[in-house]
Structures are given as structure tokens and as C-alpha cells.
Design a protein around this motif. Structure first.
Motif, mmCIF file in Angstrom:
data_model
loop_
_atom_site.group_PDB
_atom_site.id
_atom_site.type_symbol
_atom_site.label_atom_id
_atom_site.label_comp_id
_atom_site.label_asym_id
_atom_site.label_seq_id
_atom_site.Cartn_x
_atom_site.Cartn_y
_atom_site.Cartn_z
ATOM 1 N N ALA A 13 0.831 -1.206 0.000
ATOM 2 C CA ALA A 13 0.000 0.000 0.000
ATOM 3 C C ALA A 13 0.869 1.260 0.000
ATOM 4 C CB ALA A 13 -0.913 -0.012 1.226
ATOM 5 N N TYR A 14 0.253 2.370 -0.402
ATOM 6 C CA TYR A 14 0.969 3.652 -0.392
ATOM 7 C C TYR A 14 1.415 3.997 1.024
ATOM 8 C CZ TYR A 14 -1.421 4.476 -4.892
ATOM 9 O OH TYR A 14 -1.895 4.384 -6.179
ATOM 10 N N GLY A 15 2.652 4.463 1.130
ATOM 11 C CA GLY A 15 3.103 5.046 2.380
ATOM 12 C C GLY A 15 2.781 6.531 2.385
ATOM 13 N N ALA A 16 2.874 7.156 3.556
ATOM 14 C CA ALA A 16 2.551 8.585 3.663
ATOM 15 C C ALA A 16 3.467 9.425 2.782
ATOM 16 C CB ALA A 16 2.658 9.030 5.123
ATOM 17 N N GLU A 17 4.771 9.120 2.773
ATOM 18 C CA GLU A 17 5.707 9.898 1.955
ATOM 19 C C GLU A 17 5.468 9.666 0.466
ATOM 20 O OE1 GLU A 17 9.756 9.336 3.062
ATOM 21 O OE2 GLU A 17 9.503 10.208 5.054
ATOM 22 N N GLU A 18 5.089 8.443 0.117
ATOM 23 C CA GLU A 18 4.788 8.168 -1.292
ATOM 24 C C GLU A 18 3.575 8.978 -1.749
ATOM 25 O OE1 GLU A 18 6.374 3.585 -1.862
ATOM 26 O OE2 GLU A 18 4.417 3.943 -0.929
ATOM 27 N N ARG A 19 2.550 9.038 -0.913
ATOM 28 C CA ARG A 19 1.375 9.843 -1.254
ATOM 29 C C ARG A 19 1.744 11.318 -1.407
ATOM 30 N NH1 ARG A 19 -3.776 8.514 -1.291
ATOM 31 N NH2 ARG A 19 -4.430 6.397 -0.734
ATOM 32 N N GLU A 20 2.622 11.773 -0.538
ATOM 33 C CA GLU A 20 3.057 13.172 -0.599
ATOM 34 C C GLU A 20 3.779 13.461 -1.913
ATOM 35 O OE1 GLU A 20 6.160 16.069 1.800
ATOM 36 O OE2 GLU A 20 5.226 14.388 2.870
ATOM 37 N N VAL A 21 4.662 12.553 -2.308
ATOM 38 C CA VAL A 21 5.405 12.733 -3.563
ATOM 39 C C VAL A 21 4.462 12.675 -4.761
ATOM 40 C CG1 VAL A 21 7.032 11.598 -5.132
ATOM 41 C CG2 VAL A 21 7.656 11.984 -2.750
ATOM 42 N N LEU A 22 3.536 11.722 -4.755
ATOM 43 C CA LEU A 22 2.606 11.600 -5.871
ATOM 44 C C LEU A 22 1.684 12.816 -5.967
ATOM 45 C CD1 LEU A 22 1.803 7.808 -5.480
ATOM 46 C CD2 LEU A 22 3.045 8.879 -7.379
ATOM 47 N N ALA A 23 1.336 13.396 -4.828
ATOM 48 C CA ALA A 23 0.550 14.631 -4.844
ATOM 49 C C ALA A 23 1.365 15.762 -5.463
ATOM 50 C CB ALA A 23 0.116 14.997 -3.427
ATOM 51 N N ALA A 24 2.679 15.799 -5.153
ATOM 52 C CA ALA A 24 3.555 16.815 -5.740
ATOM 53 C C ALA A 24 3.681 16.620 -7.246
ATOM 54 C CB ALA A 24 4.932 16.749 -5.080
ATOM 55 N N VAL A 25 3.743 15.363 -7.683
ATOM 56 C CA VAL A 25 3.766 15.070 -9.120
ATOM 57 C C VAL A 25 2.497 15.609 -9.779
ATOM 58 C CG1 VAL A 25 3.673 13.223 -10.849
ATOM 59 C CG2 VAL A 25 5.270 13.059 -8.928
ATOM 60 N N GLY A 26 1.354 15.365 -9.138
ATOM 61 C CA GLY A 26 0.089 15.854 -9.673
ATOM 62 C C GLY A 26 0.052 17.366 -9.785
ATOM 63 N N ARG A 27 0.543 18.065 -8.762
ATOM 64 C CA ARG A 27 0.545 19.528 -8.807
ATOM 65 C C ARG A 27 1.436 20.036 -9.941
ATOM 66 N NH1 ARG A 27 0.734 18.788 -3.202
ATOM 67 N NH2 ARG A 27 2.990 19.093 -3.140
ATOM 68 N N ALA A 28 2.630 19.436 -10.082
ATOM 69 C CA ALA A 28 3.555 19.874 -11.135
ATOM 70 C C ALA A 28 2.978 19.622 -12.526
ATOM 71 C CB ALA A 28 4.899 19.157 -10.986
ATOM 72 N N LEU A 29 2.145 18.583 -12.647
ATOM 73 C CA LEU A 29 1.537 18.248 -13.935
ATOM 74 C C LEU A 29 0.174 18.907 -14.128
ATOM 75 C CD1 LEU A 29 2.419 14.446 -14.144
ATOM 76 C CD2 LEU A 29 3.369 16.291 -15.543
#
Length: 216
Positions: free
Chosen positions: A182-198
Motif C-alpha cells: 500500500a501507499y506510504g505517507a511519503e509516497e502519497r506526498e510525492v505523488l501529490a507533488a507530481v500531480g501539482r507539477a503536472l
């Protein structure tokens, strides 16, 4: 009267062009990469073939060396297909490294998923050792360096990708994060940052992260 003489206009405005720059660009008329000339001109009133009064500047225009079509200079803001392909490869590479940094490289499944994504993006010789060595170098001064690189790589690309292309990049990162559970908290944070940049909205990021968990 000679036929050619009848076609001569006794008076009119003529533009004389000069090339101020050249290079490669994506021609929307040709549908591919072509050479271009950036041209500016001067308009003059012409009487019987003799230029007389100036009538101001013309252009600048971008002239395609293939089809001769003219475009406004802002067409040069669009990357060539060659450059766009390189930007996509770099984007996948950055997303992979950022997700690995957040989830760690201990899990073999995550490393294998990361290598597969990078090779599929156009780095066929990349292996686990190379990827982990590069990750160690980028995170030596903390994750801030990696996050800056992530934004600098994705933000310039986002305006040139359709929504499915941007979502595909995020999904690639999500699948790597899920490779070892499952997603870890830091992984979710990074993926959210990817979404914002895109330029993907927070609601769509949540939808895509949920979609990635579903069996294909």
C-alpha cells in the motif's frame, strides 16, 4: 502590349524580408519537425517598381522551410517532437526516482518496477545498480534537491501534454509505489507533488491513485 507588361502593378506596397534567426521547430502545417527562418520585413510604397515611401515594419514571422507557411513567433514555444520525446523520458526518470526515494529501495518489487518504467521510457541500458546509485547521489543533500528536480522537469512539460498523457505519468509513479504494498505517507506526498507539477487537480490525483490499486 506584351502579356507580362499587363501584369505589372504601377503602384502598391511591397515587403522586403530579411532572416534574423533560424533553427528547428514543429510545423503545424507539415505535422512534424522542420527547419524555420525567423524573418522581419520593411514595407515600402512602390511606384513602377521603384521603392519610395516607407510604410512601417512587417513581422516578425516564422517561415517553415518545408511548406513555406508563416506563423507567429509564439509557435517556437512549442517543443519539437524530438525535444518533447526527450522531455518525456526525463519526466519518467524524475518521477521514478522521486517515488523510490519516498518508499525506499529495499523492496525488490519496487526496484524492478522502477527499472521497467525507466527502460520503457527510453533508457534501455538502465539497471537497478545505476538507478540506486543515481538516487543516492541526488538525495545526498536531502530530498529537497530531488523535489526541486521533479518540479523543474515536470512543470515545463505539463502545458504540452494532453490530460491522458499527464495522468499516465502519475499512474506510472503510483504503480511503482504500490509494487511493494500500500501507499506510504511519503509516497502519497510525492505523488501529490507530481500531480501539482503536472497541473492535475487534487480530486483527480485521488481518483488516479485509487484507480492504480485496481487489478488490471
Amino acid at each position: 502590349m506584351h502579356p507580362r507588361m499587363r501584369r505589372v502593378r504601377p503602384a502598391g506596397v511591397r515587403t522586403s524580408w530579411r532572416t534574423v534567426d533560424d533553427g528547428d521547430f514543429f510545423c503545424a502545417a507539415c505535422g512534424g519537425d522542420r527547419r524555420y527562418r525567423l524573418r522581419s520585413g520593411r514595407r515600402r510604397f512602390v511606384l513602377l517598381g521603384v521603392p519610395l515611401l516607407p510604410r512601417g515594419a512587417a513581422g516578425p514571422v516564422v517561415e517553415c522551410g518545408g511548406c513555406g507557411s508563416h506563423f507567429t513567433p509564439d509557435c517556437l514555444d512549442h517543443p519539437t517532437t524530438t525535444r518533447l520525446s526527450a522531455m518525456l523520458r526525463e519526466a519518467v526518470h524524475s518521477v521514478v526516482l522521486a517515488v523510490l526515494a519516498a518508499g525506499g529501495t529495499q523492496a525488490r518489487a519496487a526496484r524492478e518496477a522502477a527499472v521497467e518504467a525507466v527502460r520503457g521510457a527510453g533508457f534501455p541500458d538502465c539497471g537497478e545498480e545505476e538507478l540506486t546509485a543515481l538516487l543516492a547521489a541526488l538525495t545526498a543533500d536531502g530530498r529537497v534537491c530531488l523535489e526541486i528536480e521533479l518540479h523543474e522537469t515536470l512543470a515545463p512539460l505539463a502545458p504540452h501534454l494532453a490530460v491522458p498523457g499527464r495522468e499516465s505519468l502519475l499512474l506510472q509513479g503510483a504503480r511503482i509505489a504500490l509494487a511493494d504494498g500500500a501507499y506510504g505517507a511519503e509516497e502519497r506526498e510525492v505523488l501529490a507533488a507530481v500531480g501539482r507539477a503536472l497541473e492535475i487537480g487534487a480530486g483527480d490525483v485521488d481518483r488516479l491513485l485509487a484507480e492504480a490499486r485496481m487489478p488490471s
